[in-house]
Write a protein that holds these residues in place. Sequence first.
Motif, PDB file in Angstrom:
ATOM      1  N   GLY A 147     -44.489 -40.154  47.320  1.00 40.54           N
ATOM      2  CA  GLY A 147     -43.439 -41.022  46.802  1.00 40.54           C
ATOM      3  C   GLY A 147     -42.428 -40.248  45.983  1.00 40.54           C
ATOM      4  O   GLY A 147     -42.443 -39.013  45.942  1.00 40.54           O
ATOM      5  N   ILE A 148     -41.537 -40.989  45.334  1.00 37.11           N
ATOM      6  CA  ILE A 148     -40.505 -40.392  44.487  1.00 37.11           C
ATOM      7  C   ILE A 148     -40.981 -40.437  43.039  1.00 37.11           C
ATOM      8  O   ILE A 148     -41.352 -41.496  42.523  1.00 37.11           O
ATOM      9  CB  ILE A 148     -39.167 -41.141  44.627  1.00 37.11           C
ATOM     10  N   HIS A 149     -40.974 -39.285  42.403  1.00 35.10           N
ATOM     11  CA  HIS A 149     -41.438 -39.183  41.019  1.00 35.10           C
ATOM     12  C   HIS A 149     -40.346 -38.548  40.159  1.00 35.10           C
ATOM     13  O   HIS A 149     -39.497 -37.801  40.657  1.00 35.10           O
ATOM     14  CB  HIS A 149     -42.708 -38.334  40.931  1.00 35.10           C
ATOM     15  N   ARG A 150     -40.411 -38.831  38.883  1.00 35.73           N
ATOM     16  CA  ARG A 150     -39.556 -38.168  37.894  1.00 35.73           C
ATOM     17  C   ARG A 150     -40.426 -37.720  36.739  1.00 35.73           C
ATOM     18  O   ARG A 150     -41.301 -38.466  36.295  1.00 35.73           O
ATOM     19  CB  ARG A 150     -38.436 -39.103  37.419  1.00 35.73           C
ATOM     20  N   VAL A 151     -40.190 -36.525  36.294  1.00 33.97           N
ATOM     21  CA  VAL A 151     -40.983 -35.943  35.220  1.00 33.97           C
ATOM     22  C   VAL A 151     -40.271 -36.186  33.897  1.00 33.97           C
ATOM     23  O   VAL A 151     -39.053 -35.997  33.792  1.00 33.97           O
ATOM     24  CB  VAL A 151     -41.195 -34.437  35.461  1.00 33.97           C
ATOM     25  N   GLU A 152     -41.018 -36.609  32.900  1.00 33.21           N
ATOM     26  CA  GLU A 152     -40.460 -36.877  31.577  1.00 33.21           C
ATOM     27  C   GLU A 152     -40.862 -35.759  30.618  1.00 33.21           C
ATOM     28  O   GLU A 152     -41.968 -35.222  30.702  1.00 33.21           O
ATOM     29  CB  GLU A 152     -40.974 -38.217  31.030  1.00 33.21           C
ATOM     30  N   ALA A 153     -39.969 -35.424  29.709  1.00 29.22           N
ATOM     31  CA  ALA A 153     -40.274 -34.416  28.689  1.00 29.22           C
ATOM     32  C   ALA A 153     -39.691 -34.866  27.360  1.00 29.22           C
ATOM     33  O   ALA A 153     -38.621 -35.480  27.308  1.00 29.22           O
ATOM     34  CB  ALA A 153     -39.705 -33.054  29.080  1.00 29.22           C
ATOM     35  N   ARG A 154     -40.402 -34.564  26.281  1.00 29.37           N
ATOM     36  CA  ARG A 154     -39.894 -34.869  24.943  1.00 29.37           C
ATOM     37  C   ARG A 154     -40.418 -33.834  23.964  1.00 29.37           C
ATOM     38  O   ARG A 154     -41.482 -33.231  24.174  1.00 29.37           O
ATOM     39  CB  ARG A 154     -40.304 -36.273  24.501  1.00 29.37           C
TER      40      ARG A 154
END
Length: 617
Positions: free
Chosen positions: A244-251
């Motif tokens: 599927g389509i994923h997006r990686v989050e960073a903080r």
Amino acid sequence: MSQAAEAETVVRETFTASAIAFAYEGEPRMTAGALQRWTLRFTAQVDLPAGARIGVAHRWPSDWGIAQASDAGGVDYLEAETSDGTSVRWWNARLHTWHPFDHIVFVELPEGLAAGDAVALRYGEGRRGSPGYRVQTFIEEASPFSLRWQTGEGAPWVEFARHVVEIVGAAPDRLVISAPSRVATGQPFEQHVRVEDCWGNPARLDEPFELEVTSNGFEAVTPQRVTMPPCAWTRLQSVLQRPGIHRVEARTLDRLALRTSSNPVEACANPPAESLFWGDLHAQSVIGCGARSIDAYYAHARDFSASDFASHQANCFLVSRAEWQETQASTQRHHAPRRFVTFLGVEWSGASSVGGDHNLYFPGDKAELRRCSHEFIADKSDAATDLKHIEDVYRHYRGSDTLIAVHVGGRTADLAWHEPGLDRLLEVHSTHATSEWFLFDALSRGYRMGVIAGSDGVDGRPGNSHPGRLSVRNVRGGLTAILAPELTRAALWQALQDRRCYATTGERILLDFRAGAARMGAIVDADPTRGLSEFEVRVEGTAPLERIDFFRGTQCLHSVDCFAEAGAMSNRVRVAWQGLSAPGNWQRARMNWDGELRVEGAKIGAAQGWAFDTPDE
């Protein structure tokens, strides 16, 4: 000033070259975009005649402040003073004949200067309230100033010194995370995280700090934690388990409170036959009219911009024989198949009247340098090899494995000339502007070309060039996406030849476009009675998509209003001014907008900038 006075004569081993001693009083390292103070002191070693002049010049792309003497309490205040109290005057000028050291402060000594006396230039002099002088907005390991003098108007200019300062990044302003656009589930892949300052530079990190990186497609639910090193970028390995389509989050996990989301990542159940690679095919370093060394240029593209590929495109009339050797060596040295691909190249920079700017790309590590002219080349022994007209370029390279990209640039390419076997690519966006008119011109002529974007940057930051104080550029640089089976020079080269590429204004948008078995870039012979039954289009943006337009040539056949299909609107209103003053380079395209919004019967609760590429907007 006469043309003779404008002409540059670089002499370093004569009496005149040692007539002035130079001293710098200030910090050797400055922060990009900051306010700073320093003094340049010039001491006469011999009696300087009445009317003698000194020139302090910095290179064309550098957006240092513009010196002024009218407001002692304002920024960029410059004070000139002689030690013996004799008169001195100064003025700003921009001279093409000194290119690439175009920006000059001229200092004139009407009464001359006796041996042992000095003239001081105090930048950002604060005794009467000036907060300082503006530093250029992009990093540079050695930002140069050329120091020259002449005995009087009409005499040759003599360069007697070069002074350099180091420019480093400012405080952290934003996180950027880049991931491959297409990966296989269960297979490790590399993500890239960087910290930028407000000007797009590697941020200055006073101490390392921790990041937390998460995605709902990761193998483990526990977030990854990584320490950001002082270089302000890092890579980490991850695995996505679900297709599927994923997006990686960073903080960030400290007081900075920075947060970001990656480009869309398509996780495929089986290893994809083709991957999507991103890079900048058009910019230049100090070889040419740009900034930073060519080694720093390629390293920035690979390490900070997270580019998969890059090319160096110096204006041909600025490249000496030694610099071409250095270009070939550096391009070869940084080439690492399946890691970072480089393309040897040069920009043929003839005037628009003889064809205009064309980027030349060569398939190997070596190529003969053929310029449009020797305008700024001291050694003219090979001037007979110049290709003075674009028709000469076509004749010389016809039948060879050479790629050419036409672009707007400083000398916009004239599309009346076209060689289909060579002109395979068209640059639609760069830091000059988004030039859809240029693409429509090509389409209206029936040309079939792959569409690319780059920076055409002169700040030595390929892959993430920013316009800074808008002194020579308008917008953020773009990126080219190439669909290829592997990250090798041969695979990318063939994909560019086949037009299997697309352009963005810098975002890593995921785009798939096909008609049956025909993929992007293919030529399809349709049944004239039935046409093509349908197109299959898939777009994944880095932010909510606003609209998708479908064109046949220059005619828009259909538009999909993504906002309207999304349902209820928010309570936010966008107010935007947009457009070009005229088709062409950054100077012609620039618009200075001035408008207002009035609200009656309500109030504005909050406002934020939209589509701003630099703090100076």
